[in-house]
Design a protein around this motif. Structure first.
Motif, PDB file in Angstrom:
ATOM      1  N   UNK A 130       0.817  -1.214   0.000  1.00 33.64           N
ATOM      2  CA  UNK A 130       0.000   0.000   0.000  1.00 33.64           C
ATOM      3  C   UNK A 130       0.848   1.260   0.000  1.00 33.64           C
ATOM      4  N   UNK A 131       1.985   1.208   0.711  1.00 33.38           N
ATOM      5  CA  UNK A 131       2.819   2.405   0.826  1.00 33.38           C
ATOM      6  C   UNK A 131       3.368   2.851  -0.524  1.00 33.38           C
ATOM      7  N   UNK A 151     -10.813   3.301  -1.127  1.00 31.47           N
ATOM      8  CA  UNK A 151     -11.870   4.172  -1.654  1.00 31.47           C
ATOM      9  C   UNK A 151     -11.296   5.120  -2.699  1.00 31.47           C
ATOM     10  N   UNK A 152     -11.897   5.111  -3.867  1.00 28.49           N
ATOM     11  CA  UNK A 152     -11.507   6.027  -4.946  1.00 28.49           C
ATOM     12  C   UNK A 152     -12.635   7.063  -5.027  1.00 28.49           C
ATOM     13  N   UNK A 153     -12.290   8.306  -4.688  1.00 24.81           N
ATOM     14  CA  UNK A 153     -13.341   9.335  -4.589  1.00 24.81           C
ATOM     15  C   UNK A 153     -13.176  10.377  -5.679  1.00 24.81           C
ATOM     16  N   UNK A 154     -14.222  10.558  -6.483  1.00 22.98           N
ATOM     17  CA  UNK A 154     -14.212  11.628  -7.485  1.00 22.98           C
ATOM     18  C   UNK A 154     -14.376  12.931  -6.719  1.00 22.98           C
ATOM     19  N   UNK A 178      -5.157  -0.737  -6.620  1.00 25.39           N
ATOM     20  CA  UNK A 178      -6.090  -1.386  -5.676  1.00 25.39           C
ATOM     21  C   UNK A 178      -6.176  -2.888  -5.934  1.00 25.39           C
ATOM     22  N   UNK A 179      -5.993  -3.280  -7.199  1.00 27.23           N
ATOM     23  CA  UNK A 179      -6.099  -4.721  -7.487  1.00 27.23           C
ATOM     24  C   UNK A 179      -4.969  -5.494  -6.820  1.00 27.23           C
ATOM     25  N   UNK A 180      -3.891  -4.757  -6.464  1.00 29.74           N
ATOM     26  CA  UNK A 180      -2.742  -5.469  -5.865  1.00 29.74           C
ATOM     27  C   UNK A 180      -2.534  -5.110  -4.403  1.00 29.74           C
ATOM     28  N   UNK A 181      -3.320  -4.186  -3.864  1.00 28.66           N
ATOM     29  CA  UNK A 181      -3.044  -3.764  -2.479  1.00 28.66           C
ATOM     30  C   UNK A 181      -3.652  -4.752  -1.481  1.00 28.66           C
ATOM     31  N   UNK A 232     -11.704  -6.183 -15.812  1.00 28.05           N
ATOM     32  CA  UNK A 232     -10.688  -7.108 -15.284  1.00 28.05           C
ATOM     33  C   UNK A 232     -10.475  -6.978 -13.779  1.00 28.05           C
ATOM     34  N   UNK A 233     -11.159  -6.035 -13.139  1.00 29.49           N
ATOM     35  CA  UNK A 233     -10.850  -5.787 -11.723  1.00 29.49           C
ATOM     36  C   UNK A 233     -11.128  -7.052 -10.900  1.00 29.49           C
ATOM     37  N   UNK A 234     -10.133  -7.524 -10.147  1.00 25.70           N
ATOM     38  CA  UNK A 234     -10.256  -8.871  -9.579  1.00 25.70           C
ATOM     39  C   UNK A 234     -10.961  -8.973  -8.217  1.00 25.70           C
ATOM     40  N   UNK A 235     -11.192  -7.833  -7.548  1.00 26.59           N
ATOM     41  CA  UNK A 235     -11.773  -7.903  -6.193  1.00 26.59           C
ATOM     42  C   UNK A 235     -13.202  -7.364  -6.213  1.00 26.59           C
TER      43      UNK A 235
END
Ligand SMILES: CCCCCCCCCCC/C=C/C(=O)SCCNC(=O)CCNC(=O)[C@H](O)C(C)(C)COP(=O)(O)OP(=O)(O)OC[C@H]1O[C@@H](n2cnc3c(N)ncnc32)[C@H](O)[C@@H]1OP(=O)(O)O
Length: 393
Positions: A130-131, A151-154, A178-181, A232-235
């Motif tokens: 994450x860092x 959270x991805x905020x517009x 995010x897909x890898x965090x 493709x988003x895996x989560x």
């Protein structure tokens, strides 16, 4: 604007096969993402498959077979093998499942699939802590990670969170990270009273040196990359729809796993009003979710749905009173984020994998059609009208 469109407007699907770009690392000629692959790209991909270092497994080989047949012979046109001819029946089923997918789209999907296989066998991607998350380029997108939720905020409330070109790039980067965090769930939401007013219409006013045609080409490439990330988003991917949603912010909801909405939200896809056509795979997901006539009312006639209507039609999972929306939704998401993350990821993949090839094909086709639409007078006039403040939705 209309004159400009007239000057640059081209016939549908003309110029789709420009010159390819060489990617030496893969030994492949790949095309800009929104252009359909040429015969040469396809031939290169066919040769490349034989050089893959790892066996991609039977499922992928079956996909390659089906796409190859579709690309070279068109829709399945041979009799179904007998019940006991297991191997040929499985191959026939895979080919037949591609339905009326065009030869060009099949060729593109084949090239894309081989390109993904080549890339993953060349470069194993380690988990990004994450860092290491790269922060978005502008303040218009805010990405945070807490309690197992990214959270991805517009964050452009003064412009109703309209999506700038930079924001598309930043969202792609945020989803990739995010897909890898470490988080279990990823959320997309908006700041202020709107969820999102769709594409920022001023994106189309910055004409590059190549003129309207070049702008349409690069917009279609960006659109395709953007939507691919959602496919493709895996989560588990959750939309927290905090207010009205317009255009592309509505269409991609069909690619989310769960959509929670405030009762103040509305869902509007005014593509015909804008001289445009559906994207975000909505030409496929909406009829599937709500039935073809309800989907047509939204996508052809721009019918705006209330949150309750969108919920009744299956686009929204649940509607909450605006006063308690944030509290209730986040409490629920925090509880879900404690579920075993690998189980959620695997369950999502089982659900999504069956559809992935189809979704990629739909995305490619929608992006190509829009590329032409953006060069039409109908579209240019609608954008000019909005920008001169003559028209609002
Ligand atoms: C070359 C590369 C380009 C890359 C581009 C990538 C391409 C991918 C595109 C994919 C296709 C997408 C399609 C769509 O999303 S179609 C939908 C487009 N959206 C709209 O048509 C909405 C237009 N906005 C409105 O009709 C109204 O603003 C709205 C009903 C949303 C709100 O009305 P309200 O009266 O409440 O608020 P204001 O109109 O006063 O809005 C406040 C300010 O925000 C600006 N605004 C709002 N939405 C947009 C928008 N979509 N684009 C640009 N600007 C927007 C509005 O102009 C106000 O600004 P000012 O305060 O400066 O006047």
């Amino acid at each position: 604007m209309a004159g400009l469109a007239g000057r640059f407007a081209r016939r549908w699907f003309s110029g789709l096969l420009g010159s390819p770009l060489q990617v030496p690392a893969l030994g492949l000629h790949v095309r800009g993402p929104a252009m359909l692959a040429s015969q040469k790209d396809f031939n290169n991909a066919v040769s490349q498959v034989k050089l893959l270092k790892e066996d991609p497994g039977n499922e992928v080989k079956l996909k390659l077979y089906a796409l190859y047949k579709q690309a070279t012979e068109g829709p399945c046109n041979v009799p179904k093998p007998g019940m006991l001819d297991f191997i040929n029946k499985t191959k026939w089923d895979a080919w037949n499942a591609l339905g009326s997918l065009s030869k060009e789209a099949a060729r593109q999907n084949y090239v894309d699939l081989v390109s993904r296989l080549s890339a993953s066998s060349e470069s194993p991607s380690p988990e990004a802590p994450a860092a290491d998350r790269k922060q978005p380029e502008s303040d218009s997108l805010v990405v945070t990670s807490e309690d197992g939720i990214t959270t991805i905020r517009l964050n452009r409330p003064a412009k109703k969170n309209a999506l700038t070109t930079q924001m598309y790039h930043d969202i792609i980067a945020a989803l990739q990270a995010a897909s890898k965090d470490e988080s279990a769930i990823t959320v997309l939401t908006g700041s202020g009273d709107y969820y999102c007013s769709g594409n920022d219409l001023t994106n189309f006013t910055h004409l590059p040196a190549g003129g309207l045609e070049e702008m349409a080409r690069s917009a279609a490439a960006l659109l395709r990359d953007f939507v691919n990330c959602f496919i493709d988003f895996p989560k588990p991917l959750v939309a927290v729809v905090n207010g009205p949603a317009v255009g592309i912010s509505v269409t991609i909801l069909g690619l989310f796993d769960v959509v929670y909405a405030t009762d103040r939200a509305s869902f509007h896809t005014p593509f015909s009003h804008l001289g445009q056509s559906p994207e975000g795979c909505s030409s496929y997901t909406f009829p599937k979710i709500m039935g073809s006539s309800k989907a047509a009312e939204m996508l052809l006639f721009g019918k705006k749905l209330t949150a309750q209507e969108a919920c009744a039609q299956g686009l929204v999972t649940e509607v909450f009173p605006d006063g308690t929306f944030q509290k209730e939704v986040w409490a629920r998401l925090k509880a879900y984020s404690k579920l075993p993350p690998n189980a959620m990821r695997i369950s999502k993949q089982i659900i999504r994998n069956r559809e992935k090839e189809k979704l990629h094909a739909v995305n490619a086709e929608e992006s190509s059609v829009l590329r032409e639409r953006w060069q039409s007078d109908e579209c240019m006039n609608a954008i000019a009208s909005f920008l001169s403040r003559k028209a609002k939705l």
